[in-house]
Design a protein around this motif. Structure first.
Motif, mmCIF file in Angstrom:
data_model
loop_
_atom_site.group_PDB
_atom_site.id
_atom_site.type_symbol
_atom_site.label_atom_id
_atom_site.label_comp_id
_atom_site.label_asym_id
_atom_site.label_seq_id
_atom_site.Cartn_x
_atom_site.Cartn_y
_atom_site.Cartn_z
ATOM 1 N N VAL C 99 45.468 -56.486 9.128
ATOM 2 C CA VAL C 99 44.904 -56.548 10.473
ATOM 3 C C VAL C 99 46.009 -56.966 11.422
ATOM 4 C CG1 VAL C 99 43.154 -57.671 11.883
ATOM 5 C CG2 VAL C 99 42.730 -57.284 9.467
ATOM 6 N N LYS C 100 46.088 -56.299 12.553
ATOM 7 C CA LYS C 100 47.064 -56.721 13.557
ATOM 8 C C LYS C 100 46.471 -57.903 14.319
ATOM 9 C CE LYS C 100 50.457 -53.939 12.935
ATOM 10 N NZ LYS C 100 50.086 -53.732 11.542
ATOM 11 N N HIS C 101 47.343 -58.748 14.839
ATOM 12 C CA HIS C 101 46.788 -59.983 15.422
ATOM 13 C C HIS C 101 45.908 -59.719 16.633
ATOM 14 C CE1 HIS C 101 49.856 -59.727 18.456
ATOM 15 N NE2 HIS C 101 50.750 -59.622 17.514
ATOM 16 N N CYS C 102 46.155 -58.601 17.332
ATOM 17 C CA CYS C 102 45.272 -58.309 18.468
ATOM 18 C C CYS C 102 43.849 -58.031 17.983
ATOM 19 C CB CYS C 102 45.797 -57.150 19.296
ATOM 20 S SG CYS C 102 46.460 -55.789 18.355
ATOM 21 N N ASP C 103 43.770 -57.334 16.846
ATOM 22 C CA ASP C 103 42.466 -57.040 16.267
ATOM 23 C C ASP C 103 41.765 -58.326 15.842
ATOM 24 O OD1 ASP C 103 41.752 -54.477 16.424
ATOM 25 O OD2 ASP C 103 42.263 -53.920 14.374
ATOM 26 N N VAL C 131 37.439 -63.002 5.109
ATOM 27 C CA VAL C 131 38.728 -63.643 5.384
ATOM 28 C C VAL C 131 39.647 -62.571 5.948
ATOM 29 C CG1 VAL C 131 40.724 -64.775 4.368
ATOM 30 C CG2 VAL C 131 38.433 -65.305 3.546
ATOM 31 N N ILE C 132 40.308 -62.898 7.042
ATOM 32 C CA ILE C 132 41.187 -61.910 7.652
ATOM 33 C C ILE C 132 42.638 -62.274 7.388
ATOM 34 C CG2 ILE C 132 42.010 -61.095 9.879
ATOM 35 C CD1 ILE C 132 38.977 -61.284 10.615
ATOM 36 N N VAL C 133 43.350 -61.339 6.795
ATOM 37 C CA VAL C 133 44.772 -61.530 6.577
ATOM 38 C C VAL C 133 45.481 -60.654 7.594
ATOM 39 C CG1 VAL C 133 46.663 -61.324 4.942
ATOM 40 C CG2 VAL C 133 44.389 -61.920 4.131
ATOM 41 N N SER C 134 45.985 -61.271 8.631
ATOM 42 C CA SER C 134 46.563 -60.468 9.702
ATOM 43 C C SER C 134 48.074 -60.446 9.586
ATOM 44 C CB SER C 134 46.122 -60.991 11.061
ATOM 45 O OG SER C 134 46.586 -62.295 11.253
ATOM 46 N N THR C 135 48.660 -59.458 10.217
ATOM 47 C CA THR C 135 50.106 -59.290 10.177
ATOM 48 C C THR C 135 50.660 -59.469 11.581
ATOM 49 O OG1 THR C 135 49.624 -57.563 8.588
ATOM 50 C CG2 THR C 135 51.904 -57.800 9.255
ATOM 51 N N VAL C 161 44.578 -66.031 7.867
ATOM 52 C CA VAL C 161 45.898 -66.038 7.242
ATOM 53 C C VAL C 161 46.798 -65.075 8.007
ATOM 54 C CG1 VAL C 161 47.196 -65.601 5.126
ATOM 55 C CG2 VAL C 161 44.859 -66.458 4.990
ATOM 56 N N VAL C 162 48.020 -65.506 8.272
ATOM 57 C CA VAL C 162 48.933 -64.647 9.018
ATOM 58 C C VAL C 162 50.188 -64.396 8.204
ATOM 59 C CG1 VAL C 162 50.258 -64.371 11.126
ATOM 60 C CG2 VAL C 162 48.098 -65.565 11.170
ATOM 61 N N ILE C 171 59.384 -63.588 3.944
ATOM 62 C CA ILE C 171 58.076 -63.357 4.550
ATOM 63 C C ILE C 171 57.320 -64.679 4.530
ATOM 64 C CG2 ILE C 171 55.839 -62.261 4.187
ATOM 65 C CD1 ILE C 171 57.455 -59.772 3.289
ATOM 66 N N TYR C 172 56.775 -65.070 5.669
ATOM 67 C CA TYR C 172 56.042 -66.321 5.748
ATOM 68 C C TYR C 172 54.557 -66.041 5.743
ATOM 69 C CZ TYR C 172 60.636 -67.450 7.470
ATOM 70 O OH TYR C 172 61.975 -67.545 7.590
ATOM 71 N N ILE C 173 53.848 -66.821 4.979
ATOM 72 C CA ILE C 173 52.395 -66.668 4.962
ATOM 73 C C ILE C 173 51.793 -67.964 5.461
ATOM 74 C CG2 ILE C 173 50.384 -66.298 3.511
ATOM 75 C CD1 ILE C 173 52.105 -64.452 1.838
ATOM 76 N N LYS C 174 51.150 -67.858 6.609
ATOM 77 C CA LYS C 174 50.642 -69.052 7.278
ATOM 78 C C LYS C 174 49.130 -69.074 7.234
ATOM 79 C CE LYS C 174 51.771 -69.684 11.542
ATOM 80 N NZ LYS C 174 52.329 -69.861 12.884
ATOM 81 N N ALA C 175 48.573 -70.221 6.900
ATOM 82 C CA ALA C 175 47.124 -70.361 7.063
ATOM 83 C C ALA C 175 46.879 -70.783 8.499
ATOM 84 C CB ALA C 175 46.600 -71.398 6.100
ATOM 85 N N ARG C 176 45.885 -70.193 9.122
ATOM 86 C CA ARG C 176 45.626 -70.541 10.518
ATOM 87 C C ARG C 176 44.290 -71.252 10.700
ATOM 88 N NH1 ARG C 176 48.641 -71.239 14.354
ATOM 89 N NH2 ARG C 176 47.523 -70.058 15.948
#
Lengths: 277, 162, 357, 290
Positions: C99-103, C131-135, C161-162, C171-176
């Motif tokens: 998912v793109k962050h705008c979405d 759960v949305i894993v956005s890029t 999750v980003v 690559i960083y995986i961040k929980a938001r």
């Protein structure tokens, strides 16, 4: 939300032919006990669905003070309303969702003189309030109804109007647009009669008006000319609605949702809205 | 033996789907009022047998048949459609069936193009005097469609066959 | 609250994705006819979590279906039976990848309208079990202008999750959100991947992510002063400029259908003999009969009025009512528009014209 | 192909002579080489007009708009556009005397990737067939009806027709499944000018607005059959489709059947020639009918 969109089945108890193209449907919930739980106030509306044909928005034309039923007056105008008139008979089942929307400001109008100005099918929402006020007559002072239609045949609720005429505690005036041979009452459009015949008291009076958009427009103009304040003029708006829940976005006027914040507005509120209704 | 063959009858467009046992096709018959409908009447009065799978709708002229009549029938109950009108030159409205003929060809080809077997959409010219021909046409269409199996394409809600 | 961040590389990310697909009902962009739509997937080869915004339809249909069955009814001689239909995607845990962050942002915007007054329980349920894993994008595309709207670049990605692409293949995986945090820890990814492939962030990570954000924010072609535009638009309801800018619109409704935040719908029945289904499906305010009432009265009878409604709803009304802007700046409408009308351009043009008056 | 200068001059002249109220053309979108249609009412804006091989959209669509109704319109048309205009004239949707048409002898337009569009490579009527002024081409002033190229069945249609039935059915099921029912195809079509489309009727038994595969099938099939014998292959619908569906397949299939069977009918090429379904011939094929 899909659950909120599922209608409850009502039985048509009675169909009254009001005018050639208006019929009143008296409805009762099919399930026992639901009718008692169905509480509404004058001015609110329901979503009336003829299953398999579609859904339409109608105001409730009767008052909750008349227990055991509610009325919807339907004029043949579009596809669904035509279907309703063509196919629904007494004993048939229809779907109802509601009640939705706000109601006439009952607290504000308490202890005031009331002037109802209605035109055509626009008497339907007013009838709900009129019935309510008649049932609580002691709360209000003078009580005047001005009702107009195109021809005498187009006057709704003829039986009830007769009752109101017999009722000594209220004053009712009827008018039609063009003279007819058997017609003895006023002749002329509503705003004209309002200015020339009714000549209402301005102090301590609330005006409640409803009718076709063009009639509302000119009625409000004459009311203001007569000296009424914007906050004393109350009307109900009509917009295309489908959900009644403030979601589907059809009834937006600016940031106002007519189905949630309306349909009852005072002229003061209307002036704040963009001119798009 | 025959029953076994029947059991394995599959939908020609969707080979994964097998027809239920003793499946019978439903055929929508759209007939012109002046020739084919009268023809079918004659078939009946002459006591000629024809398969009962056809459901007949009468229209004033074969050119009254809008292509979406066919689309709608195929999307609902029908497994096939038969449209029938007057012979060329015999149209009650002089040229109706000539116009209809053009539309039929394009519709048939288009439906075939998007995946319907061409035998599911059939046309015939049957005059009021051709009772036996009507019976023959219906028998042929029914036979054709029986071979194709049930239709499973683009069925509307409530018509999706399990 | 501080949420954890992990560092991995391309291979680690792919393993993370594959683990998700193995354990959850997963949706990801799948290509069909050159356009990506979010569909159910079971392996990484079917989908492309890095699909470009320009070619990807929004995730809106997973929360607000293109057509939801509202109810079914059967009329019998003894009366009419109305039954609710069991809607898809209500049960089970779903994960949406790529998912793109705008979405993702659009869901936060939609939450407002679906949760005011009458609460849309189905929408809420779908939100809760997803759960949305956005890029995070590396670079803005031609029509993007998300940074110009009323949120800062740090908080563009608000959901779950980003995934952020760093330098040197990191690559960083961040929980938001809390949901994202529990999701990552629930995946138990550390047990399966080596320390090199999957490790907790160190002190430098925050700085590196910030650099990425800054380079991303610097790549925008389109920039506007949102506050100014919003203020101006709210005052110019009657400007004739709307008539000018709507001239080349063909009212095709595409913009509303691809928009991640447009939420207008219609209710329609499909009837067959005594049974029927009622659907709730997308509609668009650009449609000429969107507000047409039986009897012929139409509050928005001409194109520029409908256009104005759309632009104003996006940039003024929603903000007035719910406190956030309805447009998320993804540029999907502009890309899909057959005549290349840019809402960014139009909004700026209208507000600029009002300044001259 | 670049007629920017000529079109600007003609438009300026028309405004100066007071012959038109609005001019419909293309302008640059301001940041890359894509173009946006523009409706010019102010003569000063004439300098914005351009015309190159990126001028893709069929402008005849704007003749159904509020902005051009009952106005005198100047319009740029390519070969395919002019055919749709021809049909609109024949079907009495616009008045010829209200139009000033700048025809283009089109050499083909290109898509986003810079490739020549498929319909342009197959085009048999590249020159405008109705115009007041023709730009480019050697035969300016006279009609070059079918050009020098013979009609060819669309390559995609041939490929699909060669597929087995089941595969074709599966392919199209995917197409209709990916339709999101936005109706952009219809709105972008110059020939879909009905005030209310039959697909939008609120008659629950016939149509509904739901987004299901079956309703998409119904809508697209009905739509393509209404355009059979009228579609001019301008591909506005495909440009508008947000799901990039290959909508041309349906139209090209119909076109090829009509061309092959009905005396080489091509929509809108001959003035006053109505769609293929509005006429008939005794020689039409009859062999598919029992």
């Amino acid at each position: 939300m899909e659950k909120l969109l599922v209608p409850t089945i009502c039985k048509v108890d009675k169909v009254i032919q009001e005018t050639p193209d208006i019929r009143t449907y008296r409805l009762k919930f099919r399930e026992e006990g639901l009718m008692e739980k169905f509480t509404f106030l004058p001015g609110q509306f329901v979503e009336f669905s003829l299953l398999g044909s579609g859904e339409c928005t109608f105001c409730i034309a009767s008052s909750a003070t008349r227990k055991g039923y509610f009325d919807c007056s339907i004029k043949k105008a579009g596809v669904v309303t035509a279907d309703i008139q063509n196919s629904i008979e007494e004993g048939d089942e229809v779907g109802i969702r509601g009640p939705f929307g706000n109601w006439f400001p009952l607290d504000d109008i308490k202890g005031k003189n009331l002037l109802f100005v209605g035109g055509g099918i626009g008497l339907a929402p007013l009838r709900s309030l009129i019935q309510y006020c008649i049932d609580n007559r002691s709360d209000y002072k003078d009580f005047t109804i001005l009702y107009g239609a195109r021809t005498s045949a187009d006057l709704c609720y003829k039986d009830e109007i007769k009752e109101w005429q017999d009722n000594k505690s209220l004053k009712i005036m009827l008018t039609i647009d063009k003279p007819e041979d058997t017609w003895k009452d006023n002749v002329g459009v509503v705003p004209k009669i309002l200015e020339e015949v009714v000549k209402p008291v301005i102090e301590n009076t609330k005006v409640i008006t409803c009718g076709p958009p063009i009639m509302i427009k000119y009625t409000i103009q004459s009311l203001i000319k007569l000296g009424f304040a914007d906050k004393d003029i109350i009307t109900t708006l009509e917009m295309k609605m489908q959900c009644g829940l403030g979601k589907c976005g059809r009834c937006n006027i600016g940031s106002t949702y007519v189905c949630k914040d309306g349909p009852v507005f005072t002229n003061e509120q209307l002036k704040m809205l963009p001119d798009e209704f | 033996m025959e029953a076994e063959v029947k059991d394995q009858l599959v939908s020609i467009e969707k080979p994964g789907l097998i027809a239920p046992p003793n499946w019978e096709p439903v055929i929508m018959g759209i007939l012109c009022n002046w020739c084919s409908y009268a023809g079918s009447d004659l078939t009946g009065t002459s006591r000629i047998q024809y398969p009962p799978n056809i459901r007949i709708i009468r229209v004033p002229c074969s050119s009254r048949v809008d292509p979406w009549f066919l689309i709608k029938s195929l999307q609902t109950t029908a497994d096939g459609v038969l449209v029938s009108g007057c012979h060329p030159g015999d149209c009650h409205y002089i040229s109706g069936n000539y116009y209809a003929r053009r539309r039929f060809l394009v519709t048939k080809k288009l439906l075939n193009f998007v995946g319907f077997h061409e035998n599911r959409i059939q046309f015939s010219w049957v005059s009021a005097a051709e009772g036996p021909k009507f019976a023959k046409v219906v028998a042929k269409v029914t036979d054709d469609i029986k071979k194709l199996g049930p239709l499973h394409l683009y069925k509307k809600e409530n018509f999706e066959k399990k | 609250m501080n949420f954890s961040t992990f560092v991995t590389d391309k291979a680690g990310l792919h393993k993370f994705y594959e683990d998700i697909m193995a354990s959850h009902e997963t949706f990801a962009p799948v290509e069909k006819f050159g356009k990506f739509d979010f569909k159910k997937v079971t392996s990484l080869s079917e989908c492309d979590p890095e699909s470009p915004i320009a070619k990807t339809l929004s995730i809106k249909p997973l929360f607000f279906p293109r057509s939801a069955k509202v109810m079914k009814y059967v009329a019998t001689s003894s009366g009419t039976d109305v039954s609710e239909t069991d809607e898809d995607h209500l049960a089970g845990n779903r994960v949406i990848l790529g998912v793109k962050h705008c979405d993702a942002r659009s869901l936060q915007v939609l939450d407002k309208v679906y949760n005011w007054d009458y609460i849309d329980t189905d929408y809420q349920k779908r939100r809760e079990n997803t759960v949305i894993v956005s890029t995070r994008c590396d670079k803005a595309e031609t029509h993007c202008f998300c940074t110009s709207l009323d949120y800062d670049v740090e908080n563009l990605d608000a959901l779950d999750v980003v995934v952020v692409n760093g330098t040197e293949g990191k690559i960083y995986i961040k929980a938001r959100t809390e949901k994202g945090e529990t999701f990552i820890s629930g995946m138990n990814i550390d047990n399966r991947l080596s320390k090199n492939e999957w490790r907790k962030a160190d002190d430098k990570t925050a700085g590196e992510i910030k650099t990425q954000y800054e380079s991303f924010a610097g790549s925008f072609r389109l920039k506007m002063d949102y506050k100014e535009v919003n203020e101006k638009l709210s005052k110019i309801f009657d400007t004739p400029e709307f008539e000018n800018v709507s001239g080349n619109c063909i009212s095709c409704n595409t913009c509303a259908f691809v928009c991640p935040t447009c939420h207008c719908f219609k209710i329609s029945d499909e009837k067959v003999k005594d049974t029927g289904v009622r659907y709730k499906s997308y509609d668009s305010c650009n449609n000429g009969y969107f507000t047409l009432m039986a009897g012929g009265h139409n509050p928005r009878p001409v194109k520029y009025r409908r256009w104005r409604q759309r632009a104003m709803h996006k940039f003024v009304y929603y903000k007035e009512r719910f406190g956030v802007n309805l447009c998320v700046g993804c540029g999907k409408c502009t890309i899909s528009c057959p005549v290349n009308i840019s809402i960014f351009e139009v909004v700026n043009q209208v507000s600029a014209a009002s300044m001259q008056e | 192909m670049n007629y920017t200068k000529q079109i600007q001059d003609i438009a300026a002249k028309l405004f100066a002579e007071g012959k038109i109220d609005v001019f419909v053309g293309y302008r640059m979108n301001g940041f890359d080489d894509n173009q946006v249609p523009v409706l010019i009412t102010d003569p000063q804006d004439v300098s914005k007009l351009v015309f190159t091989d990126k001028s893709v959209f069929n402008l005849v669509n704007y003749l159904k708009s509020d902005h051009t109704r009952r106005k005198r319109v100047g319009l740029v048309v390519k070969g395919c556009d002019s055919r749709s205009l021809n049909l609109m004239l024949t079907e009495s949707q616009v008045k010829r005397q209200n139009l000033y048409i700048i025809g283009i002898a089109c050499e083909g337009v290109v898509d986003d990737a810079g490739q020549k569009m498929q319909n342009c490579t197959e085009c048999v009527v590249p020159d405008a067939v109705v115009f007041d002024e023709l730009l480019g081409g050697t035969l300016s002033g006279s009609l070059t009806l079918t050009g020098s190229k013979p009609y060819q069945v669309n390559a995609d249609v041939t490929a699909l027709a060669a597929m087995p039935l089941t595969e074709r059915a599966a392919y199209f099921e995917e197409v209709f499944e990916n339709c999101i029912r936005c109706n952009a195809c219809r709105h972008s079509c110059p020939l879909c000018y009905c005030a209310k489309c039959c697909i939008d009727q609120e008659t629950a038994t016939l149509y509904n607005g739901a987004n299901t595969t079956s309703s998409a099938f119904h809508a697209l099939m009905t739509w393509s059959l209404h355009l059979a014998g009228r579609c001019v292959d301008c591909r506005n619908c495909e440009k508008a489709c947000p799901s990039h569906l290959p909508l041309h397949l349906l139209h090209k299939q119909n076109e090829s059947v009509i061309y092959e069977n009905f005396q080489e009918h091509l929509a809108g090429v001959i003035p006053e020639d109505r769609g293929a379904f509005y006429k008939y011939s005794l020689k039409d094929p009859d062999d598919f009918i029992m």
